[in-house]
Design an enzyme around this catalytic site. Sequence first.
Site, mmCIF file in Angstrom:
data_model
loop_
_atom_site.group_PDB
_atom_site.id
_atom_site.type_symbol
_atom_site.label_atom_id
_atom_site.label_comp_id
_atom_site.label_asym_id
_atom_site.label_seq_id
_atom_site.Cartn_x
_atom_site.Cartn_y
_atom_site.Cartn_z
ATOM 1 N N ALA A 139 0.810 -1.265 0.046
ATOM 2 C CA ALA A 139 0.181 0.095 0.208
ATOM 3 C C ALA A 139 0.749 1.392 0.074
ATOM 4 O O ALA A 139 2.157 1.113 -0.079
ATOM 5 C CB ALA A 139 -0.784 0.085 1.336
ATOM 6 N N GLN A 143 4.194 -2.067 3.471
ATOM 7 C CA GLN A 143 3.861 -3.372 2.681
ATOM 8 C C GLN A 143 4.228 -4.438 3.626
ATOM 9 O O GLN A 143 4.829 -4.199 4.545
ATOM 10 C CB GLN A 143 4.824 -3.482 1.202
ATOM 11 C CG GLN A 143 6.319 -3.458 1.785
ATOM 12 C CD GLN A 143 7.154 -3.624 0.403
ATOM 13 O OE1 GLN A 143 6.957 -2.621 -0.507
ATOM 14 N NE2 GLN A 143 7.903 -4.227 0.187
ATOM 15 N N VAL A 144 3.499 -5.497 3.330
ATOM 16 C CA VAL A 144 3.472 -6.691 4.316
ATOM 17 C C VAL A 144 4.113 -7.930 3.820
ATOM 18 O O VAL A 144 3.695 -8.306 2.559
ATOM 19 C CB VAL A 144 2.023 -7.088 4.679
ATOM 20 C CG1 VAL A 144 1.933 -8.024 5.519
ATOM 21 C CG2 VAL A 144 1.060 -5.787 5.393
ATOM 22 N N ASP A 293 -12.128 1.586 10.233
ATOM 23 C CA ASP A 293 -12.489 1.031 8.763
ATOM 24 C C ASP A 293 -12.514 -0.390 8.636
ATOM 25 O O ASP A 293 -11.972 -1.115 8.113
ATOM 26 C CB ASP A 293 -10.888 1.289 8.124
ATOM 27 C CG ASP A 293 -10.790 1.639 6.642
ATOM 28 O OD1 ASP A 293 -11.976 1.427 5.895
ATOM 29 O OD2 ASP A 293 -9.826 1.326 6.072
#
Length: 547
Positions: A139, A143-144, A293
């Site tokens: 994103a 990041q993952v 969210d």
Amino acid sequence: MLIETLGSARDLGRLNEIAGVLMRHGFGDAVRRLGLADTLARAGHVLHRDHADELARLEPPQQVRRALEELGPTFVKLGQILAGRADLFGPEWIAEFARLHSRVPPVPLDSLRPQLVEDLGAEPEAVFARFDAEPLAAASIAQVHRAQLKDGTEVVVKIRRPNIRDKIEADLRLLERVAGAAAESWLALEPYRPRELVREFARSLRRELDLATECRNAERIAANLAVLPEVTIPRVHWAWTGERINVQDYIEGISGENLDRVSRQGLDRQLLARRGARAVLKMIVEDGFFHADPHPGNVFYLPGNRIAFIDFGMVGRVAPRRRDELLQLLLGLVEREPQAVADVLIEWTGGQHVVHLAQLEDEVEAFVDQFHGVPLAQLKLGDMLAQVTTILREHRLALPADLALLIKAFISLEGMGRGLDPAFNMAGEALPLLRQVLRTRYEPKALAQRGWQALRSTLAVASQLPHDLSQLLRRARQGRVHVAIEVAHLKRTGDLIDRAANRLALALVVAALIVGSSIVMTVGGGPTLLGLPAFGLLGFLGAVAGG
């Protein structure tokens, strides 16, 4: 002008870029009214017109969305926040903002490695038994990557993009100045409080940049939901968690975006909808600290009809007083009590800019009264909240940012519930909890506690009163009592006159340079430059620079 308010030149490059993007997407008039016209000459090299015809055919909401996407992560995040502001924007704008996504190309591991080594204290391959070089997701902020601890625990490693904070901080500084300039240039924006909107957005985004804050949010919500064994929150591994990195348990489940697979796995969709609603309602109504969210990508469905929530970078807080008002609003909607709804909305908006207060009350009462006699199972609480915000927007009233976030969470929750179970009844799920929390608020112990707090505050004020009166009288005797009156529109008019006077003075100086230089050019003798009288030529150059 905006360019005059810049404290330093460090943001001029980014300002150039923003001005160029806005011009390219057809917002030249806004650029000029915001005081950015002086930068357009510098930005000329980026003002490509390759897609001018295509952009001219787009509707304004589409043009704004595309401009936000091109401007980068800060502006994409702003658009995502605005997607929950149905009190400010119409349905066509909300739909476009909702299309904004922050998925971007991932940063290669080799580029991340220096930051990773600094944060972990060693190479990732030395810290973890396995570390996947390819990210699961990327994103705009982080990041993952998937990894495995040496004890065999499967985890995800979230890594902030290198140098992203500097760019976001520059954007936030510019946004704050743009909000101030917009509020002064367009008086029609005043009810929407652009400065407050940007300040709240800046606070939220700065919290999201700290990945350790996300983990603290997760642990707080996990503790609050410990009474619901069917809800799972990923465990945090603090030994490798900090501002730029966090490590949490990997959740093996079905994404909320893949509802077909939920059915194929034999999970009970009706039960999942009720359990998810119960968890989010508890966060909002009972705990006052909630996942802000809760879209399907942040929810996973697990075996045994359990639910997992992930990504707590964006959370909302509801103060006790706000919680009481929320209870009154929701009960007013569910039990069809229009006056209770109107009272809360007027309290929330502060009654600002309401020219016809009675008309607003009448519209809210008529709106709520239309549901009189409608069975509870047929009430759509999310739709009702969305319609209430539409009424506010038509009266040019804006909700405080925390309440707008809360209403967005409610609407998202009902949408997710109906996605799982078309017959999902949000009002029916909410009513028992609302009544239970309301009863708890008025139990003798709770009343006694609030009464004691009020008494302590009253006594503190009373004990300070003689000293305050003594100070006031002393200053009055000394002639040091001052009364300040601030007239906002008068100040704005004064600022405009001041700017006009400055420009007039500059024009007079330029005119004097032109006249004086013209005289000097006709006089022979003296030093020359390029064959012309030097002082006359320098005077003309000074006039050009000043003009």
